[in-house]
Design an enzyme around this catalytic site. Structure first.
Site, PDB file in Angstrom:
ATOM      1  N   GLU A  41      47.599  45.015  40.309  1.00 22.23           N
ATOM      2  CA  GLU A  41      47.111  45.023  38.922  1.00 22.23           C
ATOM      3  C   GLU A  41      45.802  45.768  38.920  1.00 22.23           C
ATOM      4  O   GLU A  41      44.744  45.212  39.115  1.00 22.23           O
ATOM      5  CB  GLU A  41      46.894  43.593  38.423  1.00 22.23           C
ATOM      6  CG  GLU A  41      46.444  43.565  36.985  1.00 22.23           C
ATOM      7  CD  GLU A  41      45.997  42.180  36.603  1.00 22.23           C
ATOM      8  OE1 GLU A  41      46.225  41.824  35.466  1.00 22.23           O
ATOM      9  OE2 GLU A  41      45.427  41.503  37.441  1.00 22.23           O
ATOM     10  N   THR A  82      41.619  43.794  38.472  1.00 25.38           N
ATOM     11  CA  THR A  82      40.812  42.850  37.704  1.00 25.38           C
ATOM     12  C   THR A  82      40.986  41.414  38.158  1.00 25.38           C
ATOM     13  O   THR A  82      40.027  40.644  38.157  1.00 25.38           O
ATOM     14  CB  THR A  82      41.164  42.957  36.208  1.00 25.38           C
ATOM     15  OG1 THR A  82      42.576  42.806  36.060  1.00 25.38           O
ATOM     16  CG2 THR A  82      40.731  44.287  35.654  1.00 25.38           C
ATOM     17  N   CYS A  83      42.200  41.008  38.516  1.00 27.29           N
ATOM     18  CA  CYS A  83      42.402  39.614  38.892  1.00 27.29           C
ATOM     19  C   CYS A  83      41.683  39.269  40.178  1.00 27.29           C
ATOM     20  O   CYS A  83      41.344  38.113  40.414  1.00 27.29           O
ATOM     21  CB  CYS A  83      43.894  39.312  39.052  1.00 27.29           C
ATOM     22  SG  CYS A  83      44.764  39.234  37.483  1.00 27.29           S
ATOM     23  N   ALA A  84      41.457  40.260  41.021  1.00 28.08           N
ATOM     24  CA  ALA A  84      40.796  40.012  42.304  1.00 28.08           C
ATOM     25  C   ALA A  84      39.366  40.506  42.317  1.00 28.08           C
ATOM     26  O   ALA A  84      38.697  40.409  43.347  1.00 28.08           O
ATOM     27  CB  ALA A  84      41.580  40.689  43.428  1.00 28.08           C
TER      28      ALA A  84
END
Length: 1514
Positions: free
Chosen positions: A851, A1480-1482
């Protein structure tokens, strides 16, 4: 007894190794008959293996070999691992053959020389073999032979070697102990110790018994090993004595429940050994006696027997703070517990303890012990309960129970003894009652509070009336009991009622009036009639439910009931299952009895029994409240001011008068709320108003502050016994201490286990995780189901982070989930891309399907307004969109006007636990703890916290709003720029947020909130008293109440800042910060950060320093083993953080200190390393030279000629033709403040402004690094400069803090202008020419031009050189001087300092660098500088680009979860044409290694500002 002299004096080298690990050599003690054939191999063995004895010792040989195997397999190759296996296999096979040969020799050879040779070889084999080389059969075969040889009567060498072999067998193969015991090895060894002939043989026997006792303690006990090792212990050295006592300790740890005589015989010797000075020896003896006491604690006769040998006296001497022997915490606490057990069953012990005045010793322990360490009784530190709890156990056992038990003759004996010795009882009470009250008032937890009250209850019960009068002379027992009644625990309330009943019974006339004044009568009445409870003080009692069984609450918390918390004989696991002793109606019945028996008369009726002071204060409070409501919307007038002044004067006359006022009277009167309403004009709890409304309110508030400030800071009436301000502050502090119930959340563990969190990110944690099952809300049809399995959730992730993780999993419906299954399997992320062509090309790289927001194309980009994506709208993606996502070409657009700045961080999901919605501002840990503690004041956390599965439901957020509290109508951001320019000269802006406090955990209608807000207002008034009083004097001048400005000196009677420190809250914060779990990962309750942010003055300086260290730089590595005498507090603890970071030395030249400092900062400012200095051509290094370096740097920055500070007049001296001495240190009595520089001027008096900014950058770096490393800088910054560093706005009133004359003149000029405006407004046609005089001189005659005073070159470009100051442009001149002095003229220098400070301020500590980058990589250094150079909007854009939200969570970058990770991006084309990408999630940034800092900044800005419009795969 024959005692050979062989080995009686050992060589010094013999003590370097433990006795059981020495090489087998007989050269020291061989008999005269020994033949030389034995000596040769023995000596050669000694020469060959003596140096290797440490590494080849038999200490845990199996463990050593296992450890080596793991290390080799972890770090070595497979070939080397196989080589080691082969080596050990061959060695084991060879050892078996050698063992068999030795065994055969010992069985067949009856010649002593042959036996000696065989035993020598056996000892050599055992010294180097491992557990795998021996078997149980081999040990069983050797045991009878070795035991037989140990009994040898004629040859001491055979005895020695046989016993040494036994020792080695037990050490290498611990299971050998069972075979040796079977063949009577223990009796044989004990026989040698009871009839010592040779000291070496006896020492070896002690070594062997110590090994055997580890595995077979019961056999050793039954064979009389305790007395055998203790019988002649005085003949041995200290080292051997330690070994002997280790044997006794091993046996005592496993004492059986029957046959006590074998160990009771050793008590006299053990008590004698307690007098020794060796700490390790004394601790071993103490452990033995502690275990023996635990074993016999249920037998009064056995306990009396223990006391006959002086055990009570010896143990008491050891726990004395002045003891000659310093013990470790477990032993120290164990000795206190020993005394408690003795007192619980032995009247001899009780009598002895009272006679030796143990109360004085216990008083010292409790009063000097840091109460911030206090924890609930079930919290263990190295296996022992905490110190205060153990002391309270002892105190409770010394006094008999107040309830009579028919089968307890000991209680009757105790009571009879105390009755016969009233002098001892009186001394006991005088020593302990005051300190116990102090302990409870300091904010300890529920268990310590209950223990103290239990002792006080017994003390009051068994004391006579005349004793009680003596006890109560030094304490305010009524106020203390009133404070106890604010707690909600039934056990505590019942004890408080029992104390009240006893006191009223014994002193009916002496305490009744005091009980009424302090509110005890109101508290009792509130327990009976909650609806008629007091309005403020005891409002919490109205919410209590007395029908609930107290034991059920304890069981729900999995905690030990308070009824058994101080039972010495019960273990926690047993007592936890016992039923609570309290009846559900016990509190109500006792309260009813007290009210009927003592409060029955009409005069004491709580409804009518108001004291005169309380009635007067209530009346004044009501009058003030009515007056505020009447004039809330009126304009300011002198009549209104006079009315307010009169009522305020009357209130302060009462509060600071000679008549005493109790805490209850002050709280219950509502004076605090009325004063707060007056200061805020009734708006302190109101929400945000418009700009015009805020400005109007601010003017009213300013007038109110001036009026109250004039009364509190300058008024002194002869009828008032004290200054009003300190009197009011003390009342508020006392009230806050009585009312506040902020919880302290403790992990109750000195060690924290690690775990692995799957939500919101998969990574290992150094702390346990919470087990959660996420369930979709029943009525929510827009969200999908999450995994039904229980998942591990990072407890210190905010609910906002969990929201972001969960949203990506449940935001699409089931049909969409089915279509996107392939996408979910290949990647859990989506990405933004600049164009779909480049995104499609990236799909070929399967290993990078994440992502990501990828910026790697060169196509045109839509504007931000046309291409901005609101992540909250992603739920609206249709099936076609999902299919396009799989193709990698999604370009979702939305109207930029449809989302605000705050919507980016709005919650998309609401989480509920047990029907209660969780606050997104909290971490999951905080949210769960907060919910568990809603009905409990004290934080007794369940032991099932980490094992329990929490079922959390989620639902879609409806109309999500900004989760942060709205700003108050008084916030300064509500003012326009023109307003700011005006008030910089006319009025003070510190009222803008004086009432705004965001306390999520505190009810705004509670009296605690009122006390905190009023304290905040008074602290601001006291801190800025010069501002307030100057404004008041200016108003008097403009109204012609004073005619001249010659005496502008303002006198303000303020109070010390320490008066605003609340000791109870400081203790709670200290206790919270010491908790290993909360401190190490930020899992502290939210009240800590909320109070520290808005009311830091409530905490002591040291506590604020520690909190600053934790918040700014993180925590040091947790030390699991802390010695009893370690200093874990104080400001010196700042240096603890540097212990876990690498150290680097730097070479410094004394004649070029600043150049060396600049080089040092260029290399290491961004790195978290501890810097140490060594000087060129000098050998010294370490702390001393490093501290000197920082001192020398401080002096260099204060030298003249640098043009950094206002005091630097070197440039002026050069202009006048004189040479300035630039080597002198500048004199700055009021502190250093930056020298103003005209904007646009690059050089002044031969000095480049660029050099000035470089110096300020370097200064900021030095200050930041000094804070990180805990170094001291001798830099006297002014208070105004500190305010600028902290981002505060300065006003004209601040100028006088660093330049007295300039500040005074500017205020006088401003007063002239204000007076002229005022008089012209009331008399429009009257001439005001006579008002243009300044100290008798017309303004025009002062000959002032438009240049900055003291800096003739500082002239604004818009002003001509001939322009002079006159009355018509005096306001313009004031504005120019103020702006040049505290704004425009110094802004660039301040920003340079901040830039340098930020480079050292732990930014790199909270970023992870990987895959080609380190903290010192040139691209990373450029990146860090760029981020710090970004302005506010650029930083917001960058954060949104990387994390999805434009702001960081509470706690800053350190709280970002997962941690920001920066890796090197490998580009397929020329690196300077590529753009960065993120996951973004990480929080994962892929950064190309650009060729220059400028190119990197260009690409970062391009990516962060232009590419936030779409998500794509890459």
């Amino acid at each position: 007894m024959q005692m050979g002299n062989r080995g009686h004096k050992r060589a010094e080298t013999a003590d370097e190794l433990p006795a059981d690990k020495r090489a087998c050599t007989l050269s020291e003690f061989r008999p005269s008959t020994s033949n030389s054939s034995i000596q040769t191999p023995t000596n050669s063995t000694h020469e060959t293996h003596d140096a290797d004895m440490d590494s080849s010792s038999a200490t845990s040989g199996s463990a050593r070999s296992d450890g080596e195997g793991e290390r080799d397999s972890a770090y070595g190759s497979c070939d080397s691992d196989n080589n080691y296996r082969d080596y050990y296999r061959r060695g084991s096979s060879g050892d078996q053959t050698k063992f068999n040969r030795v065994l055969s020799s010992l069985n067949e050879d009856h010649d002593e020389s042959g036996q000696l040779a065989a035993l020598t070889e056996l000892c050599e084999l055992l010294s180097f073999c491992t557990d795998n080389s021996l078997s149980g059969l081999m040990a069983d075969s050797f045991s009878p032979v070795l035991v037989k040889l140990a009994r040898h009567e004629s040859n001491p060498n055979i005895m020695l070697l046989a016993i040494r072999a036994i020792t080695y067998f037990c050490d290498v193969h611990p299971r050998s102990s069972a075979y040796l015991v079977r063949h009577d090895a223990v009796p044989a060894l004990c026989q040698r110790l009871l009839a010592i002939e040779y000291l070496d043989v006896a020492e070896q026997c002690l070594q062997a018994l110590e090994k055997i006792s580890r595995e077979q303690p019961l056999a050793c006990l039954q064979s009389g090993a305790i007395m055998a090792v203790l019988n002649y212990i005085d003949f041995f050295s200290t080292i051997v004595q330690r070994v002997a006592l280790s044997t006794v300790v091993n046996i005592c740890k496993k004492l059986p429940s029957e046959c006590p005589s074998p160990f009771m015989d050793a008590v006299p010797i053990l008590c004698k050994l307690l007098q020794y000075e060796d700490r390790q020896l004394v601790e071993s003896v103490s452990t033995c006696l502690i275990k023996i006491t635990e074993r016999v604690c249920h037998s009064s006769d056995m306990l009396d027997e223990l006391c006959k040998h002086g055990l009570v006296q010896q143990a008491t001497d050891l726990i004395n703070l002045n003891s000659r022997t310093s013990l470790s915490p477990p032993i120290y606490l164990g000795l206190i517990g020993l005394l408690a057990r003795l007192a619980s069953g032995s009247i001899v012990a009780v009598r002895t303890l009272f006679e030796i005045n143990v109360s004085s010793i216990l008083q010292d322990i409790v009063s000097r012990y840091d109460l911030a360490h206090g924890m609930p009784f079930n919290a263990m530190v190295d296996g022992q309960c905490n110190q205060v709890h153990e002391v309270l156990k002892l105190l409770n056992e010394l006094l008999p129970a107040t309830t009579r038990e028919q089968d307890n003759p000991l209680a009757s004996d105790k009571e009879a003894f105390l009755t016969s010795r009233p002098d001892l009882m009186q001394r006991f009470g005088l020593d302990l009652l005051p300190v116990l009250i102090t302990v409870v008032n300091s904010g300890v937890n529920l268990y310590v509070c209950y223990g103290c009250l239990s002792v006080i209850n017994k003390l009051v019960y068994f004391s006579k009336s005349d004793m009680l009068l003596d006890f109560l002379q030094s304490t305010n027992i009524s106020s203390f009991l009133a404070g106890v009644f604010t707690r909600k625990d039934h056990h505590v309330l019942l004890l408080a009622l029992q104390v009240v009943e006893t006191l009223l019974q014994k002193l009916p006339d002496g305490l009744l009036d005091s009980f009424i004044k302090e509110g005890v009568c109101f508290a009792v009445d509130s327990l009976l009639s909650p609806k008629r409870s007091s309005q403020f003080m005891f409002s919490t009692l109205s919410a209590m439910e007395y029908s609930d069984d107290a034991s059920q609450k304890s069981a729900s918390r999995d905690a030990r009931c308070l009824c058994f918390a101080f039972d010495t004989g019960q273990c926690p696991t047993i007592s936890r299952t016992l039923t609570c002793k309290l009846d559900k109606d016990s509190i109500r019945n006792l309260a009813e009895h007290i009210k009927t028996s003592y409060f029955a008369t009409e005069a004491i009726n709580p409804e009518k029994g108001l004291t005169d002071i309380l009635q007067k204060l209530k009346t004044l409070s009501s009058v003030l409240a009515d007056l505020v409501n009447t004039h809330m919307n009126d304009t300011i007038s002198e009549q209104h001011e006079e009315e307010f002044y009169c009522i305020l004067l009357e209130i302060m006359s009462v509060l600071a008068g000679k008549d005493p006022i109790s805490t209850f009277e002050f709280v219950e009167s509502g004076i605090a709320k009325s004063l707060l309403n007056y200061l805020s004009n009734g708006q302190y709890m109101e929400r945000k108003a418009g700009v015009d409304g805020a400005c109007c309110q601010l003017c009213i508030v300013e007038k109110r502050f001036e009026l109250l400030g004039n009364l509190l800071l300058s008024f002194r009436d002869p009828h008032i016994a004290d200054f009003p301000l300190p009197a009011l502050v003390r009342r508020l502090q006392s009230s806050l201490a009585s009312l506040e119930t902020f919880p302290v959340i403790l992990s109750h563990s000195s060690r924290v286990r690690s775990s692995y969190a799957t939500v919101p990110h998969g990574r290992g944690t150094s702390y346990p995780c919470l087990k959660v099952q996420f369930v979709k809300g029943e009525e929510d049809v827009f969200l999908g189901d999450y995994l039904k399995d229980v998942v591990n959730v990072d407890p210190f992730s905010t609910l906002t982070a969990i929201d972001g993780y969960m949203w990506s999993k449940v935001s699409v419906n089931k049909s969409e989930q089915a279509k996107s299954a392939t996408l979910e399997e290949s990647s859990s992320f989506r990405s933004r891309s600049l164009d779909s062509v480049e995104s499609n090309s990236m799909l070929s790289h399967a290993n990078e399907m994440q992502e990501e927001r990828s910026f790697s194309g060169t196509g045109e980009i839509a504007s931000v307004g046309d291409n901005l994506v609101n992540s909250a709208d992603l739920k609206d993606l249709d099936n076609e969109t999902v299919e396009q996502e799989q193709e990698g070409s999604v370009n979702k657009s939305t109207d930029s006007h449809g989302c605000s700045k705050n919507e980016d961080s709005s919650p998309k999901l609401f989480f509920n636990l047990e029907g209660q919605q969780l606050d997104h501002r909290l971490t999951l840990y905080q949210a769960i703890i907060q919910q568990q503690l809603k009905e409990e004041i004290d934080s007794s956390l369940s032991s099932k916290l980490w094992s329990q599965v929490y079922k959390i439901s989620y639902r879609k957020a409806v109309n999500p709003k900004n989760n942060l509290a709205e700003q108050s109508s008084f916030q300064g951001h509500d003012f326009s720029s023109s307003d700011k320019a005006t008030r910089s000269c006319q009025c003070v802006s510190f009222f803008s947020d004086i009432f705004y406090s965001d306390f999520a955990d505190l009810n705004k209608f509670s009296p605690t909130y009122d006390m905190i807000c009023l304290l905040k207002s008074l602290e601001g008034m006291n801190r800025l008293r010069y501002h307030v009083m100057s404004r008041d004097r200016m108003n008097s001048f403009l109204k012609c109440q004073i005619d001249n400005l010659y005496d502008w000196k303002v006198e303000a009677f303020g109070v010390s800042q320490s008066e605003f420190v609340n000791s109870k809250l400081t203790e709670k914060l200290e206790q919270q910060m010491r908790d290993p779990l909360a401190v190490s990962v930020g899992g502290m309750p939210s009240w800590c950060s909320q109070l520290m942010a808005s009311c830091p003055f409530l905490f002591g300086f040291e506590a604020r320093c520690k909190y600053f260290r934790l918040a700014a730089f993180g925590q040091p590595a947790v030390r699991h083993h802390v010695s009893y005498n370690d200093d874990v507090g104080g400001i010196n603890g700042m240096r603890q953080n540097s212990g876990s970071y690498p150290r680097k030395k730097f070479l410094v030249h004394r004649n070029r200190i600043l150049d060396s400092a600049a080089q040092m900062m260029n290399l290491h400012a961004h790195q978290r390393v501890v810097l140490e200095v060594e000087y060129n051509d000098e050998v010294g290094t370490g702390l001393g030279p490093t501290l000197e370096f920082y001192t020398l740097v401080s002096y260099e920055f204060q030298k003249g000629g640098l043009c950094l500070w206002r005091e630097d007049h070197a440039a002026s001296s050069c202009i006048n033709g004189s040479e300035a001495d630039n080597s002198k240190i500048l004199v700055s009595p009021l502190g250093l403040f930056p020298r103003p520089w005209l904007p646009g001027v690059d050089i002044s008096n031969g000095i480049q402004f660029s050099e000035v900014t470089k110096k300020f950058v370097l200064l900021g770096q030095i200050v930041g690094k000094a804070l990180q490393d805990g170094r001291v800088l001798d830099l006297p910054f002014s208070k105004a400069f500190y305010k600028l560093i902290l981002g505060k706005e300065l006003t004209v009133y601040d100028i006088q803090s660093f330049d007295v004359e300039l500040g005074r003149v500017l205020l006088e000029f401003q007063a002239l202008i204000e007076r002229k405006r005022y008089l012209e407004s009331i008399s429009p046609g009257k001439s005001s020419m006579d008002l243009d005089f300044f100290h008798g001189t017309r303004i025009e005659d002062l000959c002032l031009d438009f240049s900055l005073p003291g800096y003739p070159d500082y002239v604004p470009e818009s002003v001509s050189d001939s322009k002079m100051v006159k009355m018509s442009n005096l306001q313009e001149y004031i504005s120019f001087v103020v702006d040049a002095t505290i704004r425009t003229g110094i802004s660039r220098q301040v920003e340079a300092f901040k830039s340098g400070f930020d480079q050292s301020n732990a930014l790199v500590d909270h970023i992870k660098f990987d895959h080609g980058y380190t903290a010192s990589s040139p691209p990373i250094l450029n990146f860090l500088q760029i981020i710090q150079e970004f302005n506010y909007e650029q930083q917001r854009s960058f954060l949104r680009f990387v994390t999805g939200a434009p702001r960081l969570p509470s706690g800053g970058l350190a709280s970002l979860n997962p941690k920001l990770t920066i890796v090197r991006k490998h580009c397929s084309k020329w690196v300077d044409t590529d753009l960065p990408s993120v996951m973004t999630c990480a929080n994962y940034l892929k950064l190309p290694p650009y060729s220059s800092k400028e190119r990197m900044k260009e690409k970062l800005l391009y990516a962060t500002t232009e590419g936030q419009g779409s998500f794509h795969l890459s």
